[in-house]
Design an enzyme around this catalytic site. Structure first.
Site, PDB file in Angstrom:
ATOM      1  N   LYS A  28       0.721  -1.533  -0.353  1.00  0.00           N
ATOM      2  CA  LYS A  28       0.342  -0.311   0.425  1.00  0.00           C
ATOM      3  C   LYS A  28       0.796   1.273   0.110  1.00  0.00           C
ATOM      4  O   LYS A  28       0.786   2.053  -0.761  1.00  0.00           O
ATOM      5  CB  LYS A  28      -1.041  -0.458   1.354  1.00  0.00           C
ATOM      6  CG  LYS A  28      -1.465   1.291   1.110  1.00  0.00           C
ATOM      7  CD  LYS A  28      -2.643   0.935   2.381  1.00  0.00           C
ATOM      8  CE  LYS A  28      -3.082   0.298   3.513  1.00  0.00           C
ATOM      9  NZ  LYS A  28      -2.972   1.617   4.583  1.00  0.00           N
ATOM     10  N   SER A  29       1.944   1.464   0.850  1.00  0.00           N
ATOM     11  CA  SER A  29       2.803   2.614   1.413  1.00  0.00           C
ATOM     12  C   SER A  29       3.214   2.855  -0.274  1.00  0.00           C
ATOM     13  O   SER A  29       3.697   3.690  -1.121  1.00  0.00           O
ATOM     14  CB  SER A  29       4.254   2.532   2.231  1.00  0.00           C
ATOM     15  OG  SER A  29       3.446   1.983   3.438  1.00  0.00           O
ATOM     16  N   GLY A 101      -4.772   7.892   5.749  1.00  0.00           N
ATOM     17  CA  GLY A 101      -4.135   8.677   6.577  1.00  0.00           C
ATOM     18  C   GLY A 101      -2.952   9.117   5.024  1.00  0.00           C
ATOM     19  O   GLY A 101      -2.609  10.108   5.584  1.00  0.00           O
ATOM     20  N   ARG A 129      -9.328  11.900  12.406  1.00  0.00           N
ATOM     21  CA  ARG A 129      -7.265  11.924  12.729  1.00  0.00           C
ATOM     22  C   ARG A 129      -6.192  13.491  12.567  1.00  0.00           C
ATOM     23  O   ARG A 129      -7.362  13.959  12.129  1.00  0.00           O
ATOM     24  CB  ARG A 129      -6.932  10.545  11.508  1.00  0.00           C
ATOM     25  CG  ARG A 129      -7.254   9.259  11.852  1.00  0.00           C
ATOM     26  CD  ARG A 129      -6.921   8.464  11.189  1.00  0.00           C
ATOM     27  NE  ARG A 129      -5.762   8.332  10.870  1.00  0.00           N
ATOM     28  CZ  ARG A 129      -4.903   6.610   9.932  1.00  0.00           C
ATOM     29  NH1 ARG A 129      -5.669   6.464   9.235  1.00  0.00           N
ATOM     30  NH2 ARG A 129      -3.394   6.663   9.846  1.00  0.00           N
ATOM     31  N   SER A 174       6.423   9.135  12.208  1.00  0.00           N
ATOM     32  CA  SER A 174       5.683   9.338  11.120  1.00  0.00           C
ATOM     33  C   SER A 174       6.473   8.320  10.275  1.00  0.00           C
ATOM     34  O   SER A 174       6.859   9.983   9.759  1.00  0.00           O
ATOM     35  CB  SER A 174       4.718   9.823  11.715  1.00  0.00           C
ATOM     36  OG  SER A 174       3.675   9.728  10.657  1.00  0.00           O
ATOM     37  N   ASP A 326       1.808  -1.440  11.811  1.00  0.00           N
ATOM     38  CA  ASP A 326       0.498  -1.576  11.318  1.00  0.00           C
ATOM     39  C   ASP A 326       0.267  -3.397  11.708  1.00  0.00           C
ATOM     40  O   ASP A 326      -1.103  -3.489  11.394  1.00  0.00           O
ATOM     41  CB  ASP A 326       0.208  -1.720  10.180  1.00  0.00           C
ATOM     42  CG  ASP A 326      -0.086   0.350   9.612  1.00  0.00           C
ATOM     43  OD1 ASP A 326      -0.363   0.248  10.506  1.00  0.00           O
ATOM     44  OD2 ASP A 326       0.310   0.239   8.474  1.00  0.00           O
ATOM     45  N   LYS A 353      -4.606   5.855  14.638  1.00  0.00           N
ATOM     46  CA  LYS A 353      -5.149   5.233  13.631  1.00  0.00           C
ATOM     47  C   LYS A 353      -6.277   5.342  12.891  1.00  0.00           C
ATOM     48  O   LYS A 353      -6.829   5.553  13.033  1.00  0.00           O
ATOM     49  CB  LYS A 353      -4.941   3.712  13.555  1.00  0.00           C
ATOM     50  CG  LYS A 353      -2.959   3.530  13.888  1.00  0.00           C
ATOM     51  CD  LYS A 353      -2.104   4.251  12.543  1.00  0.00           C
ATOM     52  CE  LYS A 353      -0.615   4.128  13.101  1.00  0.00           C
ATOM     53  NZ  LYS A 353       0.058   4.768  11.901  1.00  0.00           N
ATOM     54  N   ARG A 357      -6.214   2.211  17.544  1.00  0.00           N
ATOM     55  CA  ARG A 357      -5.818   0.782  17.906  1.00  0.00           C
ATOM     56  C   ARG A 357      -5.583  -0.005  18.998  1.00  0.00           C
ATOM     57  O   ARG A 357      -5.888  -1.590  18.815  1.00  0.00           O
ATOM     58  CB  ARG A 357      -5.072   0.233  16.471  1.00  0.00           C
ATOM     59  CG  ARG A 357      -5.822   0.343  15.453  1.00  0.00           C
ATOM     60  CD  ARG A 357      -4.772   0.291  14.438  1.00  0.00           C
ATOM     61  NE  ARG A 357      -5.202  -0.099  13.527  1.00  0.00           N
ATOM     62  CZ  ARG A 357      -4.619   0.319  11.668  1.00  0.00           C
ATOM     63  NH1 ARG A 357      -3.907   0.311  11.932  1.00  0.00           N
ATOM     64  NH2 ARG A 357      -4.897   0.441  10.696  1.00  0.00           N
ATOM     65  N   ARG A 401      -7.984  -3.536   9.741  1.00  0.00           N
ATOM     66  CA  ARG A 401      -6.927  -4.060  10.640  1.00  0.00           C
ATOM     67  C   ARG A 401      -7.502  -4.722  11.935  1.00  0.00           C
ATOM     68  O   ARG A 401      -6.756  -5.683  11.773  1.00  0.00           O
ATOM     69  CB  ARG A 401      -5.159  -3.387  10.887  1.00  0.00           C
ATOM     70  CG  ARG A 401      -5.093  -3.085   9.332  1.00  0.00           C
ATOM     71  CD  ARG A 401      -3.104  -3.199   9.508  1.00  0.00           C
ATOM     72  NE  ARG A 401      -2.438  -2.542   8.180  1.00  0.00           N
ATOM     73  CZ  ARG A 401      -2.469  -2.657   7.381  1.00  0.00           C
ATOM     74  NH1 ARG A 401      -2.544  -3.820   6.139  1.00  0.00           N
ATOM     75  NH2 ARG A 401      -2.687  -1.932   6.310  1.00  0.00           N
TER      76      ARG A 401
HETATM   77  O1  LIG Z   1       3.483   5.867   5.234  1.00  0.00           O
HETATM   78  C1  LIG Z   1       3.335   5.187   5.003  1.00  0.00           C
HETATM   79  O2  LIG Z   1       3.023   4.813   4.311  1.00  0.00           O
HETATM   80  C2  LIG Z   1       2.414   4.606   6.362  1.00  0.00           C
HETATM   81  C3  LIG Z   1       2.859   4.695   7.311  1.00  0.00           C
HETATM   82  C4  LIG Z   1       2.308   4.586   9.242  1.00  0.00           C
HETATM   83  O3  LIG Z   1       1.439   5.894   8.727  1.00  0.00           O
HETATM   84  P1  LIG Z   1       2.782   6.822  10.166  1.00  0.00           P
HETATM   85  O4  LIG Z   1       3.501   7.345   9.644  1.00  0.00           O
HETATM   86  O5  LIG Z   1       1.322   7.859  10.653  1.00  0.00           O
HETATM   87  O6  LIG Z   1       3.446   6.048  11.294  1.00  0.00           O
HETATM   88  C5  LIG Z   1       1.560   3.566   8.962  1.00  0.00           C
HETATM   89  O7  LIG Z   1       0.932   3.067   9.782  1.00  0.00           O
HETATM   90  C6  LIG Z   1       0.608   3.635   7.492  1.00  0.00           C
HETATM   91  O8  LIG Z   1      -0.691   2.107   6.612  1.00  0.00           O
HETATM   92  C7  LIG Z   1       1.262   4.009   5.988  1.00  0.00           C
HETATM   93  C1  LIG Z   2      -2.134   3.357   9.507  1.00  0.00           C
HETATM   94  C2  LIG Z   2      -2.652   2.377   8.034  1.00  0.00           C
HETATM   95  O1  LIG Z   2      -3.312   3.202   6.843  1.00  0.00           O
HETATM   96  P1  LIG Z   2      -3.334   4.541   6.906  1.00  0.00           P
HETATM   97  O2  LIG Z   2      -2.293   5.488   7.414  1.00  0.00           O
HETATM   98  O3  LIG Z   2      -3.224   4.985   5.414  1.00  0.00           O
HETATM   99  O4  LIG Z   2      -4.545   5.437   6.802  1.00  0.00           O
HETATM  100  C3  LIG Z   2      -3.248   1.562   8.066  1.00  0.00           C
HETATM  101  O5  LIG Z   2      -2.835   0.927   6.489  1.00  0.00           O
HETATM  102  O6  LIG Z   2      -2.969   0.890   9.079  1.00  0.00           O
END
Ligand SMILES: O=C(O)C1=C[C@@H](OP(=O)(O)O)[C@@H](O)[C@H](O)C1
Ligand SMILES: C=C(OP(=O)(O)O)C(=O)O
Length: 448
Positions: A28-29, A101, A129, A174, A326, A353, A357, A401
Site C-alpha cells: 500500500k505504501s 491517512g 485523525r 511517522s 500496522d 490510526k 487501535r 486491520r
Molecule cells: O508512510 C506510509 O505509507 C505509512 C506510514 C505509517 O503511518 P505513520 O506515518 O502515521 O506511522 C503506517 O501506519 C501507514 O499504514 C502507512
Molecule cells: C494506518 C494505516 O493506514 P493509513 O494511515 O494510510 O490510513 C494502515 O493501513 O494500517
C-alpha cells in the site's frame, strides 16, 4: 467507502489446517507513492502490481483531479503520465481521501509546494485523525491551512507560490509526516532536511532516488538526517510493487496458529524497516523462513514459509514499533494463542490510526475471552497456550486491520468470531476472505 462489498464475509469459524501458496496484494505504501511520483515526473510511469484497494484508488482519483493522466491498463497494471515537478493544477472539486491517512498526509505535502487552492476531506474515521502533525511543518513552506477544530479534516489549503524548504525534526516517528515534508521539498529551491529519531519506512527516499532526485541519508547523534535537493527534474520510471508485508501478516499468523498448517506467501516486500513483525514472531519461536530472497524493483522481496508453531510470549521493545506499526492487532492475536505473557511497549501511535487501535485491540481480546491490559502506552496480553475461547463480536470502528485480525482469531479459536463490519478490509486487502478460504477445506470465513 464508495464501493462497499454488499455481502462481506465477516465471521470466521475454527478452521481445518491451512495449506498452499498464495500472493497478497501490492504494498500500500509503495502503491500510493508510485501514483504520486508518477504524477510529478516527466513522461509515462508504468506500474505493475499496484494495490487496487480503496485507499490507493483514492490517490489515483486525486492525482487525476490534480491534472495527471492515470489509467488502468490491466490487472494491477497502471500508467501515469506526469506533469513534472511543480506542474500540478488546481482541483475543481473537493479531494475525498476516504479512509486513507497516507493519501491525505502525503498529498498535503505535494499540494503545499504548488500555488493552488484545494479542499480535502475523508470518511468519518479519517476526519477524526490528526492533520496538525503535517500542517505544522508544511506551514513553514509558506502554504496556508484552514482546518476544522483540533486540526482535523475537512481542511482547505493554499499552497505556496514560492515555497521555502523545510528543516524539521520529527516529534513523532511517522513516515507519513517525513514524506509530506519531502514531497513539499520537491518544489522548493535548496535543501529540505528532515530528522527522525527512530527510522521509519524509507519508501519515499528510495523512490525519490529511483525517479532521479538527489536524496542523502546520514545516521548522526541527532538521529537519521534526510536531505533532499529541491526542484529536481523527476523522470518517469517503472515501478514493480512487491506484495505488502502488512497484508502477508494475516495469512502468516493464521498459519502459525491453526494446527497442521503450512502456507507460503510469495513475493513479499522485506524492506528491513517493515519486517518488525517477522522478527517478533521468530522471537516467539515461530517456524518462519524466507526462501528465494532477491531484489525486485529496488526492494528486497522473498517467499515466506509459515508453519504451525506453539508460540511463547515475549517483550516487544518500543524502538521496534515503526517497523511493525500496522501489525500490532494481528500480533496481539498471536500473543493470545501463545504460552505466557506478551508485553508490547510504546504503542502511543496506535491511538491515531483508522481507529484507536490500542483500545480496539484490547477490546477484541477481552470480547473473546483473553485477559489483556493497557498500561500507559503498553499492551499486555496473557496468552492461552493455544486455547483462545472466541465467541465474541468485535467492533471494528471502520478499521480494516481490526476486522482482519478478528477474522484470523476466529480461525484458531474454539468458537466463531464475528467482525461487526468487514467492508473496510477492501481499503488494503481486496479479496481477503476468498484468499483465506482458498487455503483450506470448507469456508471458515462466511457471512454469519
Ligand atoms: O508512510 C506510509 O505509507 C505509512 C506510514 C505509517 O503511518 P505513520 O506515518 O502515521 O506511522 C503506517 O501506519 C501507514 O499504514 C502507512
Ligand atoms: C494506518 C494505516 O493506514 P493509513 O494511515 O494510510 O490510513 C494502515 O493501513 O494500517
Amino acid at each position: 467507502m464508495s464501493h462497499p462489498d454488499p455481502r462481506p464475509l465477516h465471521a470466521s469459524a475454527p478452521s481445518a489446517p491451512l495449506a498452499g501458496r498464495l500472493g497478497v496484494p501490492g504494498d500500500k505504501s509503495i502503491s500510493h507513492r508510485a501514483l504520486m511520483f508518477g504524477a510529478v515526473a516527466v513522461g509515462t510511469t508504468e506500474i505493475s502490481g499496484l494495490l487496487e484497494g480503496e485507499d490507493v484508488l483514492r490517490t489515483a482519483a486525486a492525482m487525476r483531479a490534480l491534472g495527471a493522466t492515470v489509467d488502468k491498463t490491466g490487472p494491477g497494471a497502471w500508467r501515469v503520465s506526469g506533469r513534472g515537478v511543480g506542474g500540478l493544477v488546481e482541483p475543481a472539486d473537493v479531494l475525498d481521501m476516504g479512509n486513507s491517512g497516507t493519501a491525505a498526509r502525503l498529498l498535503l505535502g505535494l499540494i503545499s509546494g504548488h500555488p493552488i487552492f484545494a479542499v480535502m476531506t475523508g470518511d468519518a474515521s479519517l476526519r477524526r485523525r490528526p492533520m496538525k502533525r503535517v500542517t505544522d511543518p508544511l506551514s513553514a513552506t509558506g502554504a496556508q491551512f484552514w482546518t476544522r477544530d483540533g486540526g482535523r479534516l475537512p481542511l482547505a489549503v493554499r499552497g505556496a507560490a514560492d515555497p521555502l524548504p523545510i528543516d524539521y525534526v520529527l516529534p513523532v516517528a511517522s513516515a507519513q509526516v517525513k514524506s509530506a515534508c519531502l514531497l513539499a521539498g520537491l518544489c522548493a529551491p535548496g535543501t529540505t532536511r528532515v530528522v527522525e529519531k527512530e527510522p521509519t519506512r524509507d519508501h519515499t527516499e528510495n523512490m525519490l532516488r529511483h525517479f532521479g532526485a538527489t536524496v542523502s541519508v546520514e545516521d548522526t547523534a541527532e538521529g537519521r538526517v534526510i536531505r533532499l535537493e529541491g526542484q529536481p527534474e523527476l523522470v518517469a520510471a517503472p515501478v514493480l510493487v512487491p506484495g505488502d508485508p502488512s497484508s502477508a501478516a494475516f495469512p502468516i499468523v493464521a498459519a502459525l496458529l491453526v494446527p497442521g498448517s503450512r502456507v507460503v506467501v510469495e513475493n513479499v516486500g522485506l524492506n528491513p524497516l517493515r519486517t518488525g513483525l517477522f522478527t517478533t514472531l521468530r522471537e516467539m519461536g515461530a517456524a518462519l523462513r524466507v526462501e528465494n530472497e532477491r531484489i525486485s524493483g529496488g526492494e528486497p522481496v522473498g517467499d515466506i514459509v509459515a508453519e504451525y508453531t506453539e508460540l511463547s510470549g515475549v517483550t516487544v521493545p518500543p524502538h521496534r514499533a515503526p517497523s511493525m506499526i500496522d501489525e500490532y492487532p494481528v500480533l496481539a492475536v498471536a500473543a493470545a494463542a501463545a504460552r505466557g505473557t506478551t508485553r508490547m511497549k510504546g504503542l502511543a501511535e496506535l491511538r491515531v490510526k483508522e481507529s484507536d487501535r490500542l483500545a480496539a485491540t484490547a477490546a477484541l481480546l477481552a470480547g473473546n475471552g483473553i485477559k489483556a491490559e493497557i498500561e500507559g502506552d503498553d499492551l499486555i496480553v496473557h496468552g492461552t497456550g493455544g486455547a483462545i475461547p472466541g465467541g465474541g463480536t468485535v467492533e471494528t470502528h471502520m478499521d480494516h486491520r481490526i476486522a482482519m485480525s478478528a477474522l484470523v482469531m476466529g480461525l484458531a479459536a474454539r468458537a466463531p468470531v464475528t467482525a461487526d463490519d468487514a467492508a473496510f478490509i477492501d481499503t488494503s486487502f481486496p479479496g481477503f476472505a476468498a484468499l483465506m478460504n482458498g487455503l483450506t477445506t470448507g469456508t471458515p470465513l462466511a457471512a454469519p
